[in-house]
Design an enzyme around this catalytic site. Structure first.
Site, PDB file in Angstrom:
ATOM      1  N   ARG A 180     -25.222  18.269  14.014  1.00 11.64           N
ATOM      2  CA  ARG A 180     -23.775  18.027  14.004  1.00 11.64           C
ATOM      3  C   ARG A 180     -23.376  17.169  15.198  1.00 11.64           C
ATOM      4  NH1 ARG A 180     -21.731  23.899  13.993  1.00 11.64           N
ATOM      5  NH2 ARG A 180     -19.707  22.882  14.275  1.00 11.64           N
ATOM      6  N   TYR A 203     -19.809  31.157  21.565  1.00 11.25           N
ATOM      7  CA  TYR A 203     -18.382  31.385  21.306  1.00 11.25           C
ATOM      8  C   TYR A 203     -18.052  32.850  21.519  1.00 11.25           C
ATOM      9  CZ  TYR A 203     -13.977  30.981  18.677  1.00 11.25           C
ATOM     10  OH  TYR A 203     -12.655  30.979  18.290  1.00 11.25           O
ATOM     11  N   ARG A 235      -2.497   7.530 -11.136  1.00 14.86           N
ATOM     12  CA  ARG A 235      -3.650   7.561 -12.050  1.00 14.86           C
ATOM     13  C   ARG A 235      -4.929   8.070 -11.382  1.00 14.86           C
ATOM     14  NH1 ARG A 235      -2.692   1.456 -13.985  1.00 14.86           N
ATOM     15  NH2 ARG A 235      -1.470   1.449 -12.065  1.00 14.86           N
ATOM     16  N   ALA A 288       0.824  -1.216   0.000  1.00 13.30           N
ATOM     17  CA  ALA A 288       0.000   0.000   0.000  1.00 13.30           C
ATOM     18  C   ALA A 288       0.856   1.263   0.000  1.00 13.30           C
ATOM     19  CB  ALA A 288      -0.917  -0.003   1.216  1.00 13.30           C
TER      20      ALA A 288
HETATM   21  C1  UD1 Z   1      -0.214  -4.812 -10.443  1.00 14.06           C
HETATM   22  C2  UD1 Z   1       0.524  -6.003 -11.125  1.00 14.06           C
HETATM   23  C3  UD1 Z   1      -0.280  -6.457 -12.318  1.00 14.06           C
HETATM   24  C4  UD1 Z   1      -1.683  -6.846 -11.888  1.00 14.06           C
HETATM   25  C5  UD1 Z   1      -2.367  -5.724 -11.119  1.00 14.06           C
HETATM   26  C6  UD1 Z   1      -3.639  -6.243 -10.491  1.00 14.06           C
HETATM   27  C7  UD1 Z   1       2.891  -5.482 -10.770  1.00 14.06           C
HETATM   28  C8  UD1 Z   1       4.164  -5.061 -11.385  1.00 14.06           C
HETATM   29  N1  UD1 Z   1       1.842  -5.543 -11.561  1.00 14.06           N
HETATM   30  O1  UD1 Z   1      -0.227  -3.770 -11.400  1.00 14.06           O
HETATM   31  O2  UD1 Z   1       0.334  -7.571 -12.928  1.00 14.06           O
HETATM   32  O3  UD1 Z   1      -2.470  -7.179 -13.033  1.00 14.06           O
HETATM   33  O4  UD1 Z   1      -1.520  -5.235 -10.063  1.00 14.06           O
HETATM   34  O5  UD1 Z   1      -4.389  -5.247  -9.906  1.00 14.06           O
HETATM   35  O6  UD1 Z   1       2.858  -5.783  -9.598  1.00 14.06           O
HETATM   36  N2  UD1 Z   1       2.846  -0.504  -4.382  1.00 14.06           N
HETATM   37  C9  UD1 Z   1       3.755  -0.386  -3.381  1.00 14.06           C
HETATM   38  N3  UD1 Z   1       5.008   0.074  -3.659  1.00 14.06           N
HETATM   39  C10 UD1 Z   1       5.380   0.414  -4.920  1.00 14.06           C
HETATM   40  C11 UD1 Z   1       4.437   0.288  -5.952  1.00 14.06           C
HETATM   41  C12 UD1 Z   1       3.182  -0.181  -5.656  1.00 14.06           C
HETATM   42  O7  UD1 Z   1       3.465  -0.690  -2.205  1.00 14.06           O
HETATM   43  O8  UD1 Z   1       6.534   0.827  -5.097  1.00 14.06           O
HETATM   44  C13 UD1 Z   1       1.483  -0.973  -4.050  1.00 14.06           C
HETATM   45  C14 UD1 Z   1       0.404   0.007  -4.474  1.00 14.06           C
HETATM   46  O9  UD1 Z   1       0.100   0.898  -3.412  1.00 14.06           O
HETATM   47  C15 UD1 Z   1      -0.770  -0.894  -4.836  1.00 14.06           C
HETATM   48  C16 UD1 Z   1      -0.116  -2.219  -5.213  1.00 14.06           C
HETATM   49  O10 UD1 Z   1       1.217  -2.152  -4.771  1.00 14.06           O
HETATM   50  O11 UD1 Z   1      -1.647  -1.079  -3.753  1.00 14.06           O
HETATM   51  C17 UD1 Z   1      -0.154  -2.469  -6.721  1.00 14.06           C
HETATM   52  O12 UD1 Z   1       0.532  -1.421  -7.367  1.00 14.06           O
HETATM   53  P1  UD1 Z   1      -0.016  -0.782  -8.709  1.00 14.06           P
HETATM   54  O13 UD1 Z   1       0.918   0.290  -9.123  1.00 14.06           O
HETATM   55  O14 UD1 Z   1      -1.436  -0.433  -8.571  1.00 14.06           O
HETATM   56  O15 UD1 Z   1       0.155  -2.005  -9.706  1.00 14.06           O
HETATM   57  P2  UD1 Z   1      -0.608  -2.244 -11.065  1.00 14.06           P
HETATM   58  O16 UD1 Z   1       0.026  -1.405 -12.118  1.00 14.06           O
HETATM   59  O17 UD1 Z   1      -2.045  -2.125 -10.880  1.00 14.06           O
HETATM   60 CA    CA Z   2      -3.315  -1.527  -9.204  1.00 13.15          CA
END
Ligand code: UD1
Ligand code: CA
Length: 462
Positions: free
Chosen positions: A341, A395, A20, A14
């Site tokens: 509230r 207040y 994006r 995470a």
């Molecule tokens: C990733 C997979 C892809 C798969 C898809 C499914 C890789 C290279 N690709 O792509 O094959 O189809 O998920 O949803 O893994 N994150 C980190 N550190 C980082 C980068 C990312 O913790 O340096 C975490 C992000 O917060 C995220 C998860 O890893 O929760 C996935 O990263 P994301 O960049 O969304 O990967 P995708 O391009 O979706």
């Molecule tokens: Ca993803």
């Protein structure tokens, strides 16, 4: 080595920025039905891994930690976000030290993944004892997801969409990687250092482990989940609202089938922690979030927004009312256009009408504030009547002060009650008064300029 949850650590990735999403907020904190994406993933894991969930954080790590610390056993820092493979590398020493045989790795952006599916995956892995297993799915359009490559039916690699080359990899594979993996730690250990950044993104991909494992003769399995949109990762606003809508529909249908009457259910959003008792009635469009509870016989008209509030039996909430951290006891009613509230309480049969705002205020049994009032930091006794235009001036520019209004008191229209101040039981405050001193019980307070009627023609001669 046996695969059961006593022998598996859970690791959630995470740390990514979520470019994006085009937003300042870390992607995993974006909400679906009022709850952060990552909270769903953690809730799905919790029943299987009650004390053993690690989360890799990095981008705006403090914000993520603050929001979710109650649900996480350990956080792992990834200072620079160099890819999913790099995120795994950061956690690896701790995973090895934990002495478990396996690690279940889950992308933090898969909010609709649920416990039963993870449990099924672990069972399936137990049966085929793979060194590396992951969930896959066959899609008509594989979009931006990583593609699974098979040779003679066997998994050979996962190739990211960006890096897919028809000449090298053959016709586009429609089987995609869902980003949920079970890794046997002893088998994968020596492969981790072999992941490179030799790809279009110049990142370390966790998915490179698939080819590395297959090439070194380890057992690699992709478990195809069939078409299930709920398992797709969320990367863009469009994907987020699709997942949210998917979940919204399921939750509304579930509450309907349990006996809540939802009119226009396609326009009702109900958060996952909300509880609706059978026999409540809600007309959409309407939104209910957080730990809200709606009791039997309560009726909510359309265009109502509720968060962390309790709406008691036989209460009525009229249109365009807004409740946040409020409690309505049996038979009380509000609106249209009421705003309750944090800390607003309506005791039994109390009534709040249009354009009334309440904050940290208790309105006693059967008390009424029918129109146009601000009631803040106040305690209002049973059967009191608050006239239109009443303001508790709580207040002084520096501090908030309390107003106390006794049982059966009557506050005339357009009164300003300058706090701290107490109005006794059964007291009467004249309309238009500015009350700065306490009013004893059963007395009349008038604090306004005396009316003079002056003869217009006499005035002209003077
Ligand atoms: C990733 C997979 C892809 C798969 C898809 C499914 C890789 C290279 N690709 O792509 O094959 O189809 O998920 O949803 O893994 N994150 C980190 N550190 C980082 C980068 C990312 O913790 O340096 C975490 C992000 O917060 C995220 C998860 O890893 O929760 C996935 O990263 P994301 O960049 O969304 O990967 P995708 O391009 O979706
Ligand atoms: Ca993803």
């Amino acid at each position: 080595m046996d695969i059961n949850t006593n022998n598996i650590s859970a690791l959630v990735l995470a740390a990514g920025k979520g470019t994006r999403m085009h937003s300042q907020l870390p992607k995993v904190l974006h909400t679906l039905l009022g709850e952060p994406m990552l909270a769903y993933v953690l809730d799905a894991l919790k029943p299987l891994f009650p004390k053993n969930i690690r989360v890799v954080i990095g981008h705006q790590a403090e914000q993520v930690r603050q929001a979710l610390q109650e649900k996480v056993s350990h956080f792992v820092m990834q200072q620079e976000q160099l890819g999913t493979g790099h995120a795994l590398m950061q956690a690896w020493p701790a995973l090895k030290a934990a002495g478990m045989g396996y690690v279940l790795v889950v992308n933090g952006d898969t909010p609709l993944l649920h416990t039963e599916r993870i449990s099924w995956f672990i069972q399936a892995c137990r049966q085929n004892s793979a060194d590396l297993a992951f969930m896959s799915m066959t899609m008509r359009d594989p979009g931006s997801y990583g593609r699974v490559l098979r040779r003679s039916g066997r998994v050979a690699a996962v190739v990211e969409a960006k890096d897919y080359d028809n000449l090298q990899h053959g016709p586009d594979s429609r089987e995609i990687n869902l980003g949920i993996y079970l890794l046997r730690i002893s088998s994968i250990d020596h492969l981790l250092s072999k992941i490179t950044t030799d790809n279009k993104s110049h990142e370390y991909y966790i998915t490179d482990l698939v080819a590395l494992a297959a090439d070194s003769g380890l057992k690699v399995t992709a478990l195809d989940q069939g078409e299930d949109d709920a398992l797709l990762g969320v990367n863009t606003p469009l994907e987020l609202v699709r997942s949210e809508e998917n979940l919204r529909r399921k939750l509304a249908a579930a509450w309907l089938s349990r006996g809540a009457l939802l009119r226009n259910p396609h326009m009702i959003s109900i958060g996952p922690r909300v509880v609706l008792e059978p026999g409540c009635e809600i007309t959409g469009p309407c939104e209910l979030y957080g730990s809200t509870v709606v009791k039997t016989g309560a009726v909510l008209d359309s265009h109502v927004w509720v968060n962390n509030s309790i709406i008691g039996p036989r209460c009525r909430v009229r249109s365009f009312s807004h409740l946040d951290g409020a409690r309505m006891d049996e038979g009380s009613d509000i609106g249209p256009f009421a705003r309750l509230r944090q800390g607003s309480v309506l005791e039994e049969n109390a009534h709040v009408g249009n354009f009334v705002e309440m904050k940290k205020t208790v309105l006693g049994k059967g008390a009424k504030a029918g129109h146009l009032a601000y009631l803040g930091d106040s305690e209002i006794g049973p059967a009191a009547n608050i006239g239109a235009g009443t303001i508790t001036c709580n207040y002084d520019g520096k501090q908030k002060h309390q107003t106390k209004i006794g049982a059966g008191a009557f506050i005339g229209s357009n009164a300003a009650l300058v706090a701290p101040v107490q109005i006794g039981d059964g007291a009467l405050v004249g309309a238009g008064s500015v009350i700065t001193k306490d009013v004893p019980a059963e007395s009349l307070a008038v604090a306004r300029g005396r009316q003079q009627n002056i003869n217009k023609s006499r005035r002209a001669k003077d």
